[in-house]
Design a protein around this motif. Structure first.
Motif, short mmCIF file in Angstrom:
data_model
loop_
_atom_site.label_atom_id
_atom_site.label_comp_id
_atom_site.label_asym_id
_atom_site.label_seq_id
_atom_site.Cartn_x
_atom_site.Cartn_y
_atom_site.Cartn_z
N PHE A 85 0.79 -1.23 0.00
CA PHE A 85 0.00 0.00 0.00
C PHE A 85 0.83 1.28 0.00
O PHE A 85 0.28 2.38 0.12
CB PHE A 85 -0.94 0.02 1.22
N GLY A 86 2.15 1.13 -0.12
CA GLY A 86 2.99 2.32 -0.12
C GLY A 86 3.03 3.04 1.21
O GLY A 86 3.36 4.23 1.27
N TRP A 87 2.70 2.33 2.30
CA TRP A 87 2.72 2.98 3.62
C TRP A 87 4.15 3.34 3.99
O TRP A 87 5.05 2.51 3.89
CB TRP A 87 2.11 2.07 4.68
N GLY A 219 -10.53 -2.76 -6.08
CA GLY A 219 -9.85 -3.98 -5.66
C GLY A 219 -8.41 -4.08 -6.12
O GLY A 219 -7.82 -5.17 -6.07
N MET A 220 -7.82 -2.96 -6.53
CA MET A 220 -6.42 -2.97 -6.98
C MET A 220 -5.58 -2.04 -6.12
O MET A 220 -6.04 -0.98 -5.68
CB MET A 220 -6.34 -2.55 -8.46
N MET A 221 -4.33 -2.43 -5.90
CA MET A 221 -3.42 -1.69 -5.00
C MET A 221 -2.71 -0.58 -5.77
O MET A 221 -1.67 -0.80 -6.37
CB MET A 221 -2.44 -2.66 -4.33
N VAL A 222 -3.28 0.61 -5.71
CA VAL A 222 -2.76 1.71 -6.53
C VAL A 222 -1.55 2.41 -5.91
O VAL A 222 -1.03 3.36 -6.49
CB VAL A 222 -3.88 2.74 -6.81
N SER A 223 -1.11 1.93 -4.76
CA SER A 223 0.12 2.47 -4.16
C SER A 223 1.22 1.43 -4.08
O SER A 223 2.19 1.58 -3.34
CB SER A 223 -0.16 3.03 -2.76
N ARG A 256 6.82 7.89 -17.19
CA ARG A 256 6.82 9.34 -16.97
C ARG A 256 6.57 9.73 -15.52
O ARG A 256 6.71 10.90 -15.16
CB ARG A 256 5.75 9.98 -17.87
N THR A 257 6.20 8.75 -14.68
CA THR A 257 5.94 9.04 -13.26
C THR A 257 6.85 8.23 -12.34
O THR A 257 6.53 8.01 -11.17
CB THR A 257 4.47 8.74 -12.90
N GLN A 258 8.02 7.79 -12.88
CA GLN A 258 8.98 7.02 -12.11
C GLN A 258 8.36 5.77 -11.47
O GLN A 258 8.71 5.38 -10.35
CB GLN A 258 9.65 7.87 -11.02
N GLY A 259 7.42 5.16 -12.17
CA GLY A 259 6.83 3.91 -11.71
C GLY A 259 5.73 4.04 -10.69
O GLY A 259 5.21 3.03 -10.20
N LYS A 260 5.33 5.26 -10.37
CA LYS A 260 4.27 5.47 -9.37
C LYS A 260 2.90 5.31 -10.03
O LYS A 260 2.59 6.00 -11.01
CB LYS A 260 4.41 6.84 -8.73
N VAL A 261 2.10 4.43 -9.48
CA VAL A 261 0.85 4.04 -10.13
C VAL A 261 -0.19 5.17 -10.11
O VAL A 261 -0.83 5.44 -11.14
CB VAL A 261 0.28 2.77 -9.47
N LYS A 262 -0.38 5.81 -8.97
CA LYS A 262 -1.44 6.82 -8.87
C LYS A 262 -1.29 7.94 -9.91
O LYS A 262 -2.22 8.20 -10.69
CB LYS A 262 -1.50 7.41 -7.46
N PRO A 263 -0.15 8.63 -9.96
CA PRO A 263 -0.02 9.66 -10.98
C PRO A 263 -0.03 9.09 -12.39
O PRO A 263 -0.49 9.76 -13.33
CB PRO A 263 1.31 10.34 -10.65
#
Length: 297
Positions: A85-87, A219-223, A256-263
């Motif tokens: 979860f990217g915590w 149901g998907m882990m966006v972090s 383009r977002t360094q692998g970060k899912v949310k952006p």
């Protein structure tokens, strides 16, 4: 005598039974342990709501406390939050009876050390900005009870997960969660039925909290931290499904977002990376809210 220590006459002669009969008894116990969680769903939901409120108020830490098998289960749940979860790891603390060494070699005496628990609560400066989750099957483990009591005295939000009604640990917490699993097939071996119920409860509690914190969509882990091949492929699928684009566009957005899912989801929907970051920051990292705004426009 604690419920978990009582000997069940149902399993008299267990060691003389056939293999499949022993396994059948253990399987029945595991299924009953999972079923025992359902009556506690309102308590789990109440605890989750309080935890989310505390975590969203600032830089609150999630603190897991336990001894023996319960401590290992609590530690496992917490350790899985950053990659799933990217915590933030700096907002995660573990209080394990016997310290880090006890995660590799369990020994019983440390669970009786209430003074050590109080000292650790003070050492980590636990207080109003923190959430402390204590886990113990019997609900009477001195180390775990003392840690929860000390943390509550200092203003921390306290949650208890125990398998014994009316125990000290449940009394020590603002949000008690009782999972009444009853007698074990092997008396006192709470890594079995009680442990299964604890694992399910911890996973459900933390998953609900992280969902309400905006780390789960459809149901998907966006972090998710996409730091290996499997997870990078998963990230591509997540972006593709949520942004409704092909996998090539999803992969480009992630690049383009360094692998970060949310952006990357927002970029795949047509937003510039810097705008995606800004909009996410303005909305507390809640990509669903930003998507709703985009669609409304």
């Amino acid at each position: 005598m604690r419920e978990s220590e009582r000997i069940s006459p149902k399993y008299k002669g267990l060691d003389t039974w056939g293999d499949e009969d022993v396994l059948s008894a253990l399987w029945d116990s595991q299924m009953a342990a999972v079923a025992a969680v359902r009556p506690a769903l309102p308590s789990i939901a109440a605890a989750a709501q309080a935890i989310v409120t505390r975590l969203k108020a600032g830089d609150a830490r999630l603190v897991y406390v336990g001894a023996g098998s319960s401590g290992l289960l609590a530690t496992q749940d917490g350790m899985e939050l950053p990659p799933t979860f990217g915590w933030p790891r700096e907002r995660l603390t573990f209080l394990m009876a016997g310290g880090s060494a006890a995660r590799l070699s369990l020994e019983g005496a440390s669970e009786d050390d209430a003074d050590a628990a109080r000292q650790e609560v003070a050492h980590y400066h636990l207080g109003e900005a923190d959430v402390v989750i204590g886990v113990a099957a019997s609900g009477g483990t001195p180390y775990t009870v003392a840690a929860l009591e000390a943390a509550r005295e200092r203003g921390a939000l306290t949650v208890a997960i125990a398998n014994t009604p009316g125990c000290r640990l449940l009394d020590a917490a603002e949000f008690p969660i009782c999972i009444e699993t009853g007698l074990e097939v092997i008396a006192g071996s709470t890594r079995l039925g009680a442990g299964t119920a604890q694992k399910a409860t911890l996973g459900m509690l933390s998953s609900l909290v992280m969902t309400r914190m905006g780390h789960v969509i459809d149901g998907m882990m966006v972090s998710v931290e996409a730091d290996n091949i499997k997870l990078r492929e998963r990230a591509i699928r997540i972006v593709s499904v949520i942004a409704e684009c092909d996998e090539a566009a999803a992969k480009d957005a992630l690049g383009r977002t360094q692998g970060k899912v949310k952006p990357a989801i927002l970029v795949a929907m047509g937003m510039a990376p810097e705008d995606a970051d800004r909009r996410l920051n303005d909305n507390g990292g809640d990509v669903r809210s930003v998507m709703n705004l985009i669609q409304a426009q």
